[in-house]
Structure formats: C-alpha cells, structure tokens
Design an enzyme around this catalytic site. Structure first.
Site, PDB file in Angstrom:
ATOM      1  N   ARG A 109       0.842  -1.193   0.000  1.00  0.00           N
ATOM      2  CA  ARG A 109       0.000   0.000   0.000  1.00  0.00           C
ATOM      3  C   ARG A 109       0.880   1.246   0.000  1.00  0.00           C
ATOM      4  NH1 ARG A 109      -5.046   1.601  -0.044  1.00  0.00           N
ATOM      5  NH2 ARG A 109      -5.914   3.091   1.438  1.00  0.00           N
ATOM      6  N   THR A 384     -10.691   0.674  -7.637  1.00  0.00           N
ATOM      7  CA  THR A 384     -10.026  -0.592  -7.312  1.00  0.00           C
ATOM      8  C   THR A 384     -10.350  -1.789  -8.220  1.00  0.00           C
ATOM      9  OG1 THR A 384     -10.188   0.159  -5.027  1.00  0.00           O
ATOM     10  CG2 THR A 384      -9.406  -2.036  -5.340  1.00  0.00           C
ATOM     11  N   THR A 402      -5.158  -1.029  -6.301  1.00  0.00           N
ATOM     12  CA  THR A 402      -5.918   0.199  -6.537  1.00  0.00           C
ATOM     13  C   THR A 402      -5.035   1.428  -6.756  1.00  0.00           C
ATOM     14  OG1 THR A 402      -7.801   1.480  -5.689  1.00  0.00           O
ATOM     15  CG2 THR A 402      -6.088   0.903  -4.112  1.00  0.00           C
ATOM     16  N   GLU A 423      -4.313   8.087  -2.950  1.00  0.00           N
ATOM     17  CA  GLU A 423      -4.576   7.250  -1.780  1.00  0.00           C
ATOM     18  C   GLU A 423      -4.650   8.032  -0.469  1.00  0.00           C
ATOM     19  OE1 GLU A 423      -6.007   3.834  -1.983  1.00  0.00           O
ATOM     20  OE2 GLU A 423      -4.424   4.049  -3.460  1.00  0.00           O
ATOM     21  N   SER A 442      -7.728   1.180   4.684  1.00  0.00           N
ATOM     22  CA  SER A 442      -8.316   0.750   3.419  1.00  0.00           C
ATOM     23  C   SER A 442      -9.414  -0.269   3.652  1.00  0.00           C
ATOM     24  CB  SER A 442      -7.227   0.116   2.559  1.00  0.00           C
ATOM     25  OG  SER A 442      -7.801  -0.532   1.451  1.00  0.00           O
ATOM     26  N   SER A 443     -10.409  -0.267   2.756  1.00  0.00           N
ATOM     27  CA  SER A 443     -11.448  -1.292   2.819  1.00  0.00           C
ATOM     28  C   SER A 443     -11.020  -2.577   2.118  1.00  0.00           C
ATOM     29  CB  SER A 443     -12.721  -0.792   2.144  1.00  0.00           C
ATOM     30  OG  SER A 443     -13.203   0.360   2.777  1.00  0.00           O
TER      31      SER A 443
END
Ligand SMILES: *[C@@H]1O[C@H](CO)[C@@H](O)[C@H](O)[C@H]1NC(C)=O
Ligand SMILES: *[C@@H]1O[C@H](CO)[C@@H](O)[C@H](O)[C@H]1NC(C)=O
Length: 558
Positions: A109, A384, A402, A423, A442-443
């Site tokens: 990420r 995403t 994403t 992000e 984040s989901s």
C-alpha cells in the site's frame, strides 16, 4: 544359467513396471479426463476484471507459471484494460496461501511522502466525490509488491510477465466495454477532459475516446519494457523514478526520489478467523479484513440458513445485517496502520466477547440514532480491482489493487505513462493527521477461506467503501443462505453509507426495502454502485471461477 535367471527377473520386473505404469496412466486419464460440471476448471483458473486479463494470467499458468506469475501478469494487464482502477502508480494487498498452508499478506500500500502538506486533511472533499490533484499522491508500492511476491513464489522470468501487456499498450486494443461505458458518463468525461489523463484517453480535439475506438499507451509500454528488463529498481531508483518525480513536481506535488528509494513492502501473517467450520484468512490493518470479519462474526451468531431468505425472515435478516454494518461504520476509526498507532487497536473486532456484546445491542425490531453505533461521519470512496488465482500446485492468490478513486486523483505522468493514485484521501474522516511513512486505512480485503474438508474460496472485491458489504454479503449468501457462488455474487446488495443511510442496488426486493423502512432505516436513493466481487472456489477437485458481471468480467482457466 545366471544370465537366464537375470533375464527372468528382468521379465518379471518389466511386466510389473508395465502393469504399474498402465494403472498410473489409467488413473491420470481418469482424473484428467474427468469433466468438471458447468464450465468449472480442472486444474487452474484466474478470475480477473476482464476476460482478456484472465486469459493472459491463465496463459502464464499453462506455460509453467505459478499462481503468483498469473496474478502479476493479470494485474499488469488490468492496469491498461481498467486504467481507472489500478496501475503502477498505485498499491495493492495480496494474500497468498502456499502449499504448506501458510497464509501471508504482502502489503504494498502507498505511504505518506516525507514532505506531505501538514494540513492536508483540511481539504478533504465534502460535496464532490473525487479528491483531485497531486497533493493526494501516496508513494506507489505496486511494483515493489510484485517484486516481493515474485521473488518468493514466481516461476517464470520477471520479464515474461510484462510481455503481453507491453504488446497491448504499444499496439493498442479496442476500448474495453466497461471502460467505454464509464467514459460515456458525463461526470467522468468531464473528469478526463479536465485532467492530464486526456493525453491518453482523448482525441487530439479533446473529445473523450468512446466504444470501438483504439486505446494505446505508448509511454507506458516503454516504461514497462524498461521495468521488464531492469526490474522494479528502474522505477524506485532509476530513470523512470526521476521522470515520474519531475512530472509530479510539474503537477505541484511534493513526492521526491527519496520517497521512492525508501519504499518498503511489508509482509505479515494473515489474520486467521474461524467462521463456521471454516477458517477465514484476512489481511490485518490497515486493510479491511478486521471490519469484514467483524460483520461476518456478528452475523454468524444469528445462525442463518436458506430459510432466512423466506418472506418475513428476509426482512429480519437484512435488518440485522444493516445494524451490523452500522456498528462496523462506528469502528472504522480503529483500523490504522499498526506501525503508526497502537498495534492492537483493531484486535477487539475479532474478539468473541466484544462481538457477543455488540450482537446483543442489535435490536430485533428497530434501529437507533447514529451515536448508538459510535459513528463519526466520514466520506465514502470508490475504485479498485480484485483478482483471484489458483494454480495446479495449490498456491492460492487473492489480490486487490488500486489507485484509489476512478483515475486516482486525475494526475497522469506524461514522461512515464503512469496514472498516479490519490490514496492519501483515504485518511479523510478516519484520521486527524497524516504522518510520513504511514499507510492509509483501506477497505480492501482479499480473503482466502479454507473449509474443514479442504475446500478453498479466494474472494475479494472492489468499489472502495462498498468492498466490505459486497464481500460480506457474497460470503453470507454462499456459506449460509445456500446460493451457488455466481448467485451469491450477483445478488443485489445493500450498502450502509458512512452516514448510516441505507441504499439498495436497483434489483433489490422492493417488499424487503419497504419492511426495512418500516423498521426505521433511513433509506435513500443512490445513483452509482461500484461494488464488484471476483472469486474462485475449489472443491472436490473442480474450480468454479466467477467474475462479477457488474464489471463485465470473465474468468479463464483449464
Ligand atoms: C474529434 O476527433 C474525432 C477523431 O478524429 C472525431 O471522430 C470527432 O468527431 C471529433 N469531435 C469533434 C467535436 O470535433
Ligand atoms: C443521510 O443521513 C443524514 C443524517 O442522518 C442526513 O442529514 C442526510 O440528509 C442523509 N443523506 C442523504 C443523501 O439522504
């Protein structure tokens, strides 16, 4: 005499060998020839967002690649087929289960750059859904992520994984249906026309490309060629990085070479959460696994069965689900980058006592005001991609990637062809400050579920805040409500937004919606749903690979 005996022994031996090999061959042909029902695959499969990318991934597997090789090739492909969803300018989370049964999470990420605007969160978007501009760019982790999993699990040469996408990007391909559909929306046409992405998605006269027209990414093809040859270092420590930083600077951003050089992938153990007689492996914070597990554990206690979908029961079940989702919203702020906060700040979300207590707070016949769920309002996001891959040797990959919102923050780097993420806007509503090096919450939640009987389900979704509900409902539908995997994924969803307003996908059962309104839920209309779930399941030697028709995807395998 002696030779005679040797001969005889030899004869017996070869006869025995012949028999054994015949039996083995018979077995192989029996099993290899066994048909899996209804389009299921026998050996390996890829469920990506598009048929083209599923096929590119599947081809890698057929050429001796591992599930990781297939996943990387399919992700690279997705970066051009669905360039609004993900790409080299973004980040990902990849859950991998290897032959020994270990489940690891590769966290690439994005991180907050060193010279981030200190009052960044003051400019979080309130009305307009998109956070545009260079100030939202996080340090991209995508390629370092590929590099790390490839080093550990790859079997094909790194450069081979790039070949099909380089060809696509250079020679061009007809506008994919889904992208064409998106780009026909006035809101997105405006977004593309008003940002530098127009360079690749518009004609010279600035009209946005449409269905049937050719899409090309010549600069990206060059960039990928260099990375294919020189490795990820070309991006993080070389010419491509320098070009990228220059373009970001020109767009007013502060990302620098040191940010790129110091980027590191993190590898964690997945959280193993018992669910019925299965074990669910989810990525730990800052990802969405904790909230997904929290909702599913809450629902597990209601002992759902296919009868829960009967008329009266159905309203009750969705009511409980919506309440669970509201409590999950109230817990969103406990999910953070563990390296920057209390490492255990989200552990209570899978603690059986905490879950039982919350379940006890779900009223059978009504709903409550926001404070009851400890909700602090925050914004919802979109974007995403997810893909699941399984190979012949039992390596399982569940990957979500994403650039955050659609086309990230609308910043395109003309020198490299890379579209950059936005992000950092994921901190909006979920944190008060940003600290350099921190990964935003984040989901994203690529899941691997393992049943007692050895069955495997690799599932995940895209669609920003909608990921949690899309994946949770798919799992509930499939595991407890008796739907097959395709029906489970295609069933219309309910989404409880950050303000605890409840929205339903178009085809959702109208009488249930009325019943839920009567229970006090604040049902509001919503124009766009971005939820997309891709999954594959292996059971009894057959692989069912399902991609979501919402994004017009299709799986591939053999
Ligand atoms: C823009 O250019 C494209 C391709 O040359 C053409 O098809 C289209 O009609 C043009 N649009 C306008 C508004 O000029
Ligand atoms: C959602 O709920 C909030 C507070 O409950 C309300 O003020 C708002 O108008 C609702 N939003 C929509 C889109 O209806």
């Amino acid at each position: 005499m002696v030779t005679n005996r040797v001969w005889r022994v030899c004869c017996v031996c070869s006869a025995a060998l012949l028999t054994i090999s015949t039996i083995v061959l018979l077995f192989i042909s029996l099993f290899a020839g066994r048909r899996c029902p209804g389009g299921a695959f026998q050996r390996a499969a890829v469920s990506a967002d598009s048929l083209l990318c599923s096929q590119i991934g599947s081809k890698m597997l057929q050429q001796g690649g591992s599930a990781v090789d297939g996943a990387i090739a399919a992700l690279l492909c997705t970066s051009v087929v669905n360039p609004h969803s993900m790409g080299l300018g973004g980040g990902s989370v990849i859950t991998v289960k290897d032959k020994t049964g270990k489940v690891k999470v590769f966290n690439s990420r994005e991180t907050v750059p060193q010279y981030v605007q200190t009052d960044l969160l003051k400019s979080c978007p309130t009305k307009f859904p998109f956070a545009l501009g260079s100030k939202w760019i996080g340090v991209p982790g995508e390629l370092r992520g590929y590099e790390a999993i490839h080093k550990q699990y790859g079997r094909l040469p790194w450069s081979k994984l790039f070949e099909p996408t380089i060809t696509l990007a250079r020679e061009g391909f007809p506008m994919p249906d889904f992208l064409g559909h998106l780009l026909s929306e006035p809101l997105l046409q405006h977004l593309v026309r008003s940002t530098s992405i127009c360079e690749v998605l518009c004609h010279k006269n600035k009209t946005v490309l449409s269905k049937g027209e050719m899409l090309k990414f010549p600069k990206l093809a060059e960039t990928m060629e260099t990375i294919a040859k020189e490795g990820a270092d070309a991006f993080y420590n070389g010419k491509i990085g320098l070009d990228l930083i220059q373009d970001i600077e020109a767009a007013g951003g502060t990302l620098n070479m040191e940010d790129l050089r110091s980027y590191k992938v993190r590898v964690d153990d997945a959280w193993a959460v018992p669910l019925g007689d299965a074990v669910m492996h989810v990525p730990p914070p800052p990802f969405g696994g904790a909230l997904l597990a929290f909702i599913l554990k809450l629902m597990e206690g209601f002992h759902l069965t296919p009868q829960s979908m009967d008329a009266e029961q159905k309203i009750k079940m969705y009511h409980r689900y919506i309440e669970a989702a509201k409590f999950a919203n109230g817990q969103r702020r406990s999910v953070h980058d563990p390296a920057f906060s209390d490492e255990k700040s989200a552990n209570h979300l899978i603690d059986p006592q905490f879950i039982d207590r919350i379940r006890g707070m779900i009223s059978a016949d009504g709903t409550h005001s926001s404070s009851y769920y400890n909700v602090t309002p925050s914004s919802d996001t979109v974007g995403t991609t997810h893909l699941s891959v399984l190979d012949q040797d039992g390596l399982v990959v569940s990957a979500t990637s994403t650039i955050n919102q659609i086309f990230g923050g609308g910043v395109y780097s003309p020198k490299t062809g890379v579209i950059l993420n936005n992000e950092l806007s994921d901190f909006c509503g979920r944190a008060d400050t940003v600290r350099s090096g921190e990964r935003p919450p984040s989901s994203m939640s690529p899941v691997i579920l393992e049943s007692k009987s050895g069955g495997i389900l690799a599932i995940g979704g895209s669609g920003g805040s909608m990921i949690t509900t899309a994946v949770a409902l798919s799992i509930i539908n499939h595991l407890w409500l008796g739907m097959n995997l395709r029906d489970a994924i295609e069933a219309p969803i309910v989404f409880v937004d950050a303000k605890n307003n409840v929205t339903f996908e178009r085809e959702f059962d109208k009488s249930v919606i009325d019943g839920l309104s009567a229970l006090g839920h604040n049902v509001v209309p919503r124009k766009y749903f971005f939820n997309v779930v891709n999954a594959l399941e292996k059971e009894n030697g057959c692989i069912v690979a399902v991609t979501d028709r919402r994004k017009m995807g299709e799986s591939a395998g053999y």
